[in-house]
Every structure is written in C-alpha cells, then in structure tokens.
Design an enzyme around this catalytic site. Structure first.
Site, PDB file in Angstrom:
ATOM      1  CB  ALA A   1      -0.629   7.915  -9.823  1.00 56.44           C
TER       2      ALA A   1
ATOM      3  CG  ASP B   1      -1.829   1.157   1.343  1.00 52.57           C
ATOM      4  OD1 ASP B   1      -1.772   2.031   0.449  1.00 52.57           O
ATOM      5  OD2 ASP B   1      -2.612   1.224   2.307  1.00 52.57           O
TER       6      ASP B   1
ATOM      7  CE  LYS C   1       1.391  11.794 -11.969  1.00 53.98           C
ATOM      8  NZ  LYS C   1       1.656  10.491 -11.286  1.00 53.98           N
TER       9      LYS C   1
ATOM     10  CB  THR D   1       0.388  13.534 -16.475  1.00 50.41           C
ATOM     11  OG1 THR D   1      -0.673  13.908 -17.364  1.00 50.41           O
ATOM     12  CG2 THR D   1       0.455  14.575 -15.374  1.00 50.41           C
TER      13      THR D   1
ATOM     14  CE1 TYR E   1      -3.011  12.560 -12.503  1.00 49.52           C
ATOM     15  CE2 TYR E   1      -3.180  13.775 -14.567  1.00 49.52           C
ATOM     16  CZ  TYR E   1      -2.712  12.692 -13.851  1.00 49.52           C
ATOM     17  OH  TYR E   1      -1.949  11.735 -14.477  1.00 49.52           O
TER      18      TYR E   1
END
Length: 303
Positions: free
Chosen positions: A75, A51, A143, A116, A139
């Site tokens: 992620a 985890d 990142k 990303t 998001y």
C-alpha cells in the site's frame, strides 16, 4: 497445507510474515513484491515479482500459484504524500484492492487486507471494530474506501486495522518511529516530537502473527490489531530513550499545530483488542517487550 501469497513481501510486515512462515512451516508461502526479492533467505518458499497496479500481472501470478489465502500488505502508507499524490494513492490503496477482490472472488481465495487507525478521526479512541469511521486525511479516506470495497464483495475477506508498526528488516532499509528515535538520540541529534497525539504502537511480529492466525482460523470480518499500551508520541520516544539508556535532553516537545503537515492526524486512536484476542487468540507484546525483540535482532545483525 494451505498456500499463502503475500503482497508487498519486501516491506517490514511482508518480511516478518515470510520469516514466521519459514520458521513455523505450517503453510506454503508465495512471496510477491515489485522488483527483486530483498529477503535474505531465498530457500523454502516461492518468490514472484508482482505489480499490484497491473491487474493482468496479478491475475497471472495468482492463477499460477492458486493460493488459499492472500495477505495484502502492499500500500501507499506515507500519510503526507497521499495528500499531494492523490491519484497514485487511490490506485495503490483502492484500485489494487478492487482488482484483488475480484480475482479472489473468482478463485475463492481468502483475502486478508491491512488497514489503519487513520480511518478514525481520533475524537474518541480507543476504538472497537464497530465504531463509525471518519477519516481526516486522504490516506485514511483511501483505506476506508478499500474497506468498503471488501465489505461489498463476495470474497472471503478479513480487514486487519493496525497502528504505528515498528520493527527491523535485515538490511535496515525501512525506518519507523522507534528506529528513528533510537538513532537520533544515540547521535545526540535534536528532535521535535508531538505531545498531543496518542497511539498504541504495534510490533511487526505481533501483526504478522495475527495475519497468520486469521488464515489458520479461516476468519471473516474486521479486526482491530495493535500493541496493548496506549501512549503519546513523545512518551513513546521517552520510553525508547529509557529502554536503551539514552539522554533525553535532545527531545523537544511540540504541538501538532506547530507542524505544517499536509495531512491532518487524529488526536487519540488506539484499539479495544478483545475481538482479536478472543476470536483469533491474538496476544501482543507490551511495548518494552517489543523493544527487547528489536534490541535482540539488532544485536544479531551486528554480531
């Protein structure tokens, strides 16, 4: 032989890395994910439940297997839930990376982290690695913050940014834009698709290849890694329809503004791929070649 530990091995990219490591056998693999192993082949590698929100658990697993490299694919990647569940998004996308970086510093492990195109605002794509990030969504912010964590750490880090990853896993438990479009059009279901966003979609196998090339070459730094074809989202869907010979009449073109999405999307991302190609030997499929890979795998699954 180097040992690679993969986080999020039950996900699309994680499963593709597992498949490639099993077929090439150039590395030892430790696959890790939360919960039971969903990869169909259980032999030839180690699997451990891990985890990424539990630092103690991560340290325990990593200390046990002492990998040479960790490929961190786990992620929170759904863009809209990141806007509404910010605390969880931060813990998964930033907190876990901080913990991993400190463990990798301690054991001198190479850390390959997936990022990303959403770290960019989409005003001037395609982007090179040294372009200035400016995320539009939470998001993208998380990142980018994770990228900064690694850049400020002393571990041997690699950041691989990517764009719209597509492909299939054996139990078809993971969808993506290619499978969504194909399935909807096969049923004749009406779909609304945006015509004012541009991307370079990435075949999961190509991305997995590049992650392994980064380990093989003991790389360091940022690499922008995607497919090589730039297209609008609606063109992507039209090309899916053409490839499988499906009726395009259920497709309605819409603007991004007509969608009431929680997170703002960049207009035009895309990557300049020269660095990954030159330094790592990255060689992606064209979009149609990628669809042919997916088609072959679907036929194998159904045979």
């Amino acid at each position: 032989m180097k040992t690679i530990l993969v986080t999020g091995s039950n996900g699309l990219l994680g499963q593709k890395i597992t498949a490639q490591l099993l077929s090439h056998k150039q590395f030892h693999l430790v696959a890790t994910s939360k919960g039971k192993n969903r990869f169909p082949v259980k032999e030839g590698y180690k699997y451990a439940e891990m985890d990424i929100l539990d630092k103690e658990n991560m340290e325990q697993v990593i200390a046990q297997y002492r990998p040479d490299a960790i490929i961190h694919t786990a992620a929170m990647t759904n863009v809209d839930p990141c806007e509404t569940e910010k605390e969880l998004a931060y813990q998964l996308n930033v907190g876990a990376v901080k913990d991993l970086a400190s463990i990798c510093e301690h054991y001198q492990i190479q850390l390959i982290h997936l990022s990303t195109d959403f770290v960019f605002d989409g005003a001037s794509g395609p982007y090179a690695e040294d372009a200035i990030p400016n995320p539009l969504s939470y998001y993208g912010q998380t990142k980018l913050e994770a990228e900064k964590v690694l850049q400020n750490s002393s571990c041997n880090w690699v950041i691989i940014r990517t764009i719209i990853v597509y492909g299939i896993v054996n139990d078809l438990s993971r969808s993506n834009i290619v499978l969504w479009a194909k399935n909807a059009l096969e049923k004749g279901t009406a779909i609304n698709v945006v015509n004012d966003q541009w991307r370079m979609p990435t075949l999961a196998e190509d991305l997995a290849d590049c992650c392994l090339l980064a380990v093989e070459k003991d790389a360091r730094g940022i690499y922008n890694v995607s497919g090589k074809d730039m297209m609008s989202i609606v063109e992507l869907v039209y090309r899916v329809a053409d490839f499988w010979g499906l009726d395009k009449s259920p497709i309605t073109e819409i603007s991004s503004a007509s969608l009431s999405q929680a997170a703002k999307r960049p207009v035009r991302t895309g990557f300049i791929l020269n660095k990954a190609m030159t330094e790592l030997g990255y060689n992606p499929h064209s979009f149609e070649e990628g669809l042919a890979v997916v088609d072959r795998q679907l036929k194998e699954l159904n045979s």
